[in-house]
Design an enzyme around this catalytic site. Structure first.
Site, PDB file in Angstrom:
ATOM      1  CE  LYS A 134     -19.993  31.927   7.048  1.00  6.27           C
ATOM      2  NZ  LYS A 134     -19.814  30.323   6.291  1.00  6.27           N
ATOM      3  CD  GLU A 181     -19.771  26.194  -1.596  1.00  7.43           C
ATOM      4  OE1 GLU A 181     -20.964  26.205  -0.746  1.00  7.43           O
ATOM      5  OE2 GLU A 181     -18.968  27.050  -1.556  1.00  7.43           O
TER       6      GLU A 181
END
Length: 374
Positions: A134, A181
């Site tokens: 990723k 986050e």
């Protein structure tokens, strides 16, 4: 005056605005003491400095770049790591100056759409070749015109009550954002972090919105991207000495304009001076903003992304004299300069990613700030 009014009226360039979800606003003005760090060991260096920098009852605000070297150009004045103990701290209501004022007239300039699709295709090819699992690919757009950072902060605080709203003023520039986050929080001996990865747009109707959230929760590609982040956070915290609790449930977290997959990770560790910074360094950059394997993903970003992220996707927050503190990932953010804003947003690329869909995801994320200033 409210904290935001103090922030807006401060005559110096060095100022910080911080409002955690559900908390009052805190503003730090001026510089009583400060330290700047760079290089691969910058978090460890900052943690060591924090132990000497802070007296009982004091807080240092901190910001770090995505990369371990200082930014350049528009990011001048934003080193790869900085802690500041303010001359003056003001606490109070998050409401204040500019919440209903004029943000200015802005013109969005975006010439990145074709190049971003190409970059995503390159990333997908690298994943297919087994070089990466990723990688997060980001793009930058500009909004040109006159704007007041205090107005933007007031609007972000009003719109994003469940996010950490921040502003770091340096000279004539101010880095602002509303991040969903948390990278790491240390409260006493309790450690908390949150995996936020996997994205879907909001629906035009309640039924469409529910369908989008349901598809996100069951999408194999989004689940795979999310699992990378959860596993990384747990592994890195365990290596840092945190006694982990069982992983919480993965839920769909709904914000204005966007849905995310979200999983809380918690544990315990005995606090000591500088510890929140060492934990932040252990977790940064997570696969949610970098990729995996981490070293190869960061190298790919440096070689192929084509932009200076500056403090975008780096940790921002605060630490106290005990080593407790809170650092969020600097997302949904913009660098405000004399002539407008620079905004960056990224999407996680994994096997099967579609360049057009990833471009749309970055549009949704950029809108988090653009919607309050245009």
């Amino acid at each position: 005056m409210t904290p935001l009014e103090e922030f807006a009226n401060w005559p110096g360039g060095d100022r910080v605005y911080w409002r955690a979800p559900g908390d009052e606003a805190v503003v730090g003005l001026g510089e009583a003491r400060a330290v700047e760090v760079d290089g691969p060991w910058r978090f460890e260096a900052a943690a060591a400095e924090a132990a000497d920098l802070l007296n009982d009852g004091e807080v240092a605000f901190g910001g770090f770049g995505f990369a371990d070297q200082p930014g350049s150009g528009a990011w001048d004045g934003f080193p790869s790591g900085r802690l500041v103990v303010p001359d003056k701290v003001v606490r109070g209501s998050a409401a204040g100056a500019g919440s209903s004022g004029e943000a200015g007239v802005l013109r969005v300039e975006d010439g990145t759409r074709a190049s971003y699709r190409d970059a995503v295709k390159q990333a997908a090819d690298a994943i297919d070749a087994g070089e990466l699992a990723k990688v997060v690919v980001a793009r930058e757009v500009e909004a040109v015109g006159s704007i007041d950072s205090s107005v933007v902060l007031a609007r972000l605080a009003s719109r994003y009550e469940s996010c950490a709203v921040f502003g770091f003023g340096r000279g004539r520039s101010c880095f602002v954002g509303a991040s969903p986050e948390v990278l790491v929080e240390l409260d006493g001996d309790v450690v908390t972090t949150c995996a936020v990865a996997g994205t879907a747009s909001r629906g035009a109707t309640p039924a469409d919105d529910a369908d989008n959230a349901e598809r996100l929760a069951s999408d194999p590609k989004e689940q795979a991207e999310h699992r990378y982040v959860v596993e990384y956070l747990r592994t890195r915290l365990a290596l840092a000495g945190v006694d982990l609790h069982p992983t919480g449930d993965t839920v769909v977290r709904t914000l204005p304009g966007i849905h995310h997959l979200s999983t809380m990770v918690t544990g315990r560790i005995a606090p000591e001076p500088g510890l929140a910074l060492r934990l932040a360094g252990a977790l940064h950059p997570s696969p949610a903003v970098g990729g995996t394997p981490s070293t190869f993903a960061q190298r790919w970003i440096a070689e192929h992304e084509g932009l200076d992220r500056g403090w975008y996707a780096g940790p921002v927050g605060w630490i106290d004299h005990r080593g407790c503190g809170s650092f969020y990932v600097a997302l949904r953010s913009a660098l405000i300069g004399p002539y407008g804003l620079r905004l960056i947003a990224g999407a996680g690329i994994v096997a099967g990613s579609d360049p057009e869909q990833e471009l749309v995801e970055t549009d949704i994320k950029l809108a988090a700030v653009l919607d309050v200033v245009t």
